[in-house]
Motif scaffolding. Structure first.
Motif, short mmCIF file in Angstrom:
data_model
loop_
_atom_site.label_atom_id
_atom_site.label_comp_id
_atom_site.label_asym_id
_atom_site.label_seq_id
_atom_site.Cartn_x
_atom_site.Cartn_y
_atom_site.Cartn_z
N ALA A 172 0.83 -1.21 0.00
CA ALA A 172 0.00 0.00 0.00
C ALA A 172 0.86 1.25 0.00
O ALA A 172 0.58 2.23 -0.72
CB ALA A 172 -0.94 -0.01 1.20
N GLU A 173 1.92 1.25 0.78
CA GLU A 173 2.82 2.40 0.83
C GLU A 173 3.57 2.56 -0.49
O GLU A 173 3.78 3.69 -0.97
CB GLU A 173 3.80 2.25 1.99
CG GLU A 173 4.59 3.51 2.29
CD GLU A 173 3.70 4.68 2.71
OE1 GLU A 173 4.14 5.84 2.56
OE2 GLU A 173 2.55 4.45 3.16
N GLN A 174 3.94 1.46 -1.10
CA GLN A 174 4.61 1.51 -2.41
C GLN A 174 3.70 2.17 -3.44
O GLN A 174 4.13 3.03 -4.22
CB GLN A 174 4.97 0.09 -2.85
CG GLN A 174 5.60 0.00 -4.24
CD GLN A 174 5.90 -1.44 -4.63
OE1 GLN A 174 6.06 -2.31 -3.75
NE2 GLN A 174 5.99 -1.72 -5.91
N ALA A 175 2.44 1.75 -3.47
CA ALA A 175 1.49 2.32 -4.43
C ALA A 175 1.22 3.79 -4.14
O ALA A 175 1.05 4.60 -5.06
CB ALA A 175 0.18 1.53 -4.41
N GLY A 196 4.72 3.56 -18.86
CA GLY A 196 5.99 3.55 -18.14
C GLY A 196 5.82 3.23 -16.67
O GLY A 196 6.55 3.72 -15.82
N CYS A 197 4.86 2.37 -16.38
CA CYS A 197 4.56 1.98 -15.00
C CYS A 197 5.32 0.70 -14.67
O CYS A 197 5.26 -0.28 -15.42
CB CYS A 197 3.05 1.77 -14.84
SG CYS A 197 2.52 1.10 -13.26
N ALA A 198 6.04 0.69 -13.58
CA ALA A 198 6.74 -0.53 -13.18
C ALA A 198 5.75 -1.64 -12.89
O ALA A 198 4.69 -1.41 -12.29
CB ALA A 198 7.60 -0.26 -11.94
N ASP A 199 6.07 -2.85 -13.33
CA ASP A 199 5.17 -3.98 -13.17
C ASP A 199 4.85 -4.21 -11.69
O ASP A 199 3.70 -4.49 -11.32
CB ASP A 199 5.79 -5.23 -13.78
CG ASP A 199 4.76 -6.32 -14.03
OD1 ASP A 199 3.76 -6.06 -14.71
OD2 ASP A 199 4.96 -7.44 -13.52
N GLU A 200 5.86 -4.06 -10.83
CA GLU A 200 5.62 -4.28 -9.40
C GLU A 200 4.73 -3.19 -8.80
O GLU A 200 4.02 -3.43 -7.81
CB GLU A 200 6.94 -4.36 -8.64
CG GLU A 200 7.83 -3.15 -8.79
CD GLU A 200 8.82 -3.25 -9.94
OE1 GLU A 200 9.89 -2.61 -9.85
OE2 GLU A 200 8.54 -3.99 -10.91
N ASP A 201 4.73 -1.99 -9.41
CA ASP A 201 3.83 -0.94 -8.93
C ASP A 201 2.39 -1.24 -9.32
O ASP A 201 1.45 -0.92 -8.58
CB ASP A 201 4.26 0.42 -9.47
CG ASP A 201 5.57 0.91 -8.86
OD1 ASP A 201 5.92 0.43 -7.78
OD2 ASP A 201 6.23 1.78 -9.47
N ALA A 202 2.19 -1.84 -10.50
CA ALA A 202 0.85 -2.26 -10.90
C ALA A 202 0.31 -3.30 -9.91
O ALA A 202 -0.85 -3.24 -9.49
CB ALA A 202 0.86 -2.83 -12.31
N THR A 203 1.17 -4.24 -9.51
CA THR A 203 0.76 -5.24 -8.51
C THR A 203 0.43 -4.57 -7.18
O THR A 203 -0.54 -4.93 -6.51
CB THR A 203 1.88 -6.28 -8.31
OG1 THR A 203 2.18 -6.89 -9.57
CG2 THR A 203 1.45 -7.35 -7.32
N ALA A 204 1.24 -3.57 -6.79
CA ALA A 204 0.99 -2.86 -5.53
C ALA A 204 -0.36 -2.15 -5.56
O ALA A 204 -1.08 -2.13 -4.56
CB ALA A 204 2.11 -1.87 -5.27
N LEU A 205 -0.72 -1.58 -6.72
CA LEU A 205 -2.02 -0.90 -6.80
C LEU A 205 -3.16 -1.91 -6.71
O LEU A 205 -4.18 -1.65 -6.05
CB LEU A 205 -2.13 -0.09 -8.09
CG LEU A 205 -3.40 0.73 -8.24
CD1 LEU A 205 -3.55 1.74 -7.10
CD2 LEU A 205 -3.44 1.46 -9.59
#
Length: 313
Positions: free
Chosen positions: A183-186, A256-265
Motif C-alpha cells: 500500500a505504501e509503495q502504491a 511507463g509503470c513498473a510492473d511491481e507498482d501495478a501489482t501494488a495498486l
C-alpha cells in the motif's frame, strides 16, 4: 452488473421538478430513465422542446452519501469545464435537501458488462490519447482516496480482523506487513499531476456512435495516469472471471509503470474493497457490499497470481 434501484421522474418532489424545468427553459415532455451504478435516486434523459439533457438527482433522505458525491462532482465538473476533458456538464442546483446535475445527453448505452470485442481496446485507447494535466485545485488521488491507501494499515491495526488472504493450501498469501508495504509503495508510485477519473467501471462508460464516453466524474483527481486503466482492468477481471494480463502488460508499457507498482495498486484495491465490504449494509444501496466483496476477492487473487514465486494464470 449489480445495480441499485432508481427513482422514477414522477417520484421527485413537484417543486423540485418545477425548478428543473425552469433551468431547462421548458416543460419536460418525455423521460427515458436509465439503470446502472450504485447511486439511489433519479437518473435519465429528459426531453423538452429545446432538446434532451441527462439529469441525475438525489437527496439527503434518499442517499446522503450519494448527495455528497453529486456535490463533489459539481465542483469537479466546474473545474474540468475549462480543460480539454470532455465531461458535457451543463449546470447543477441544490433545492432543499436535493442536488441535481445536468449534462449533455449522449446517444448510446452502457458498455457491455462482458466487454464485447473491441470495446475494452477502445476505452484503453481513449485513456491513452486524452491524458492531460489536471486542474491544480483537484485533490491528489492519495488524498481523495485516502481510505484506499490506508485500508491495509487499518486492517493490520484492527485486532478483530481475522480474514487475511490465504492461498489454496490455507497458508497466508502474504504477511500482514507485506500488504501494508505494498500500500505504501502504491501511494508513492501513483502520485502525479495527470487527470484521473478514478472510478472507471462499465456503468461509468457510455458506448456512443463515436466511441466511448466517460461519465460520472465525482472522483476526479490528480495522480499517475496508469491508475485509471489498472482500476478498469480490475473491473474487467471481476466481470470476466480471469485477469486480463495481456492488457495489463500493455498498460505497464504504454504508461511507463513498473510492473511491481501495478501489482501494488491491485493490492491497494484488495485492501480497500475488503475494508468497505465489512461495513454495515446501506439499505438504499442493497447490492453495494456484495460488489465490494467481489472486487476485493478479484484483486487479491490477481495479486496472488502475480507474485514472483507463483504460476501465472
Amino acid at each position: 452488473m449489480q445495480w441499485t434501484p432508481r427513482l422514477p421522474w414522477q417520484a421527485l418532489p413537484d417543486d423540485l421538478r418545477r425548478r428543473v424545468e425552469e433551468r431547462l427553459g421548458a416543460p419536460v415532455t418525455g423521460v427515458d430513465a436509465v439503470t446502472g451504478g450504485f447511486s439511489a435516486g433519479f437518473a435519465g434523459v429528459v426531453r423538452t422542446e429545446h432538446g434532451p439533457a441527462f439529469l441525475k438527482a438525489t437527496s439527503e433522505t434518499v442517499n446522503s452519501h450519494g448527495r455528497a458525491l453529486y456535490r463533489q462532482e459539481h465542483s469537479a465538473c466546474r473545474l474540468l469545464s475549462a480543460t480539454r476533458a470532455s465531461v458535457g456538464f451543463l449546470w447543477g442546483l441544490d433545492h432543499q435537501d436535493w442536488t441535481v446535475l445536468a449534462f449533455r445527453a449522449v446517444t448510446g448505452s452502457i458498455c457491455g458488462p462482458g466487454w464485447p470485442p473491441g470495446q475494452l481496446d477502445a476505452v484503453l485507447r481513449l485513456l491513452r490519447e486524452t491524458r492531460i494535466t489536471a486542474p491544480a485545485a483537484l485533490p491528489p488521488v492519495t488524498t481523495l482516496l485516502r481510505e484506499a491507501f490506508d485500508a491495509w494499515p487499518a486492517l493490520a491495526a484492527d485486532p478483530a480482523f481475522d480474514a487475511w488472504p490465504t492461498d489454496a493450501t490455507g497458508a497466508a498469501l502474504l504477511p500482514a506487513q507485506r500488504w501494508v508495504a505494498l500500500a505504501e509503495q502504491a501511494r508513492h508510485a501513483f502520485t502525479g499531476d495527470e487527470l484521473l477519473h478514478a472510478d472507471l467501471r462499465a456503468d461509468n462508460i457510455l458506448w456512443s456512435d463515436t466511441g466511448p464516453v466517460l461519465v460520472d466524474w465525482a472522483y476526479a483527481c490528480r495522480g499517475a495516469a496508469a491508475f485509471d486503466p489498472i482500476y478498469l482492468l480490475l473491473e474487467v477481471a471481476r466481470v470476466n472471471g480471469r485477469p486480463p494480463e495481456a492488457e495489463l502488460a500493455q498498460v505497464v508499457t504504454a504508461y511507463g509503470c513498473a510492473d511491481e507498482d501495478a501489482t501494488a495498486l491491485l493490492a491497494v484495491f484488495g485492501g480497500w474493497f475488503t475494508w468497505m465490504s465489512r461495513m454495515p449494509p446501506i439499505p438504499a444501496l442493497p447490492t453495494l457490499r456484495d460488489f465490494q466483496k467481489d472486487m476485493a476477492r478479484t484483486a487479491i487473487e490477481w495479486v496472488g497470481a502475480r507474485l514472483p514465486d507463483r504460476t501465472q494464470p
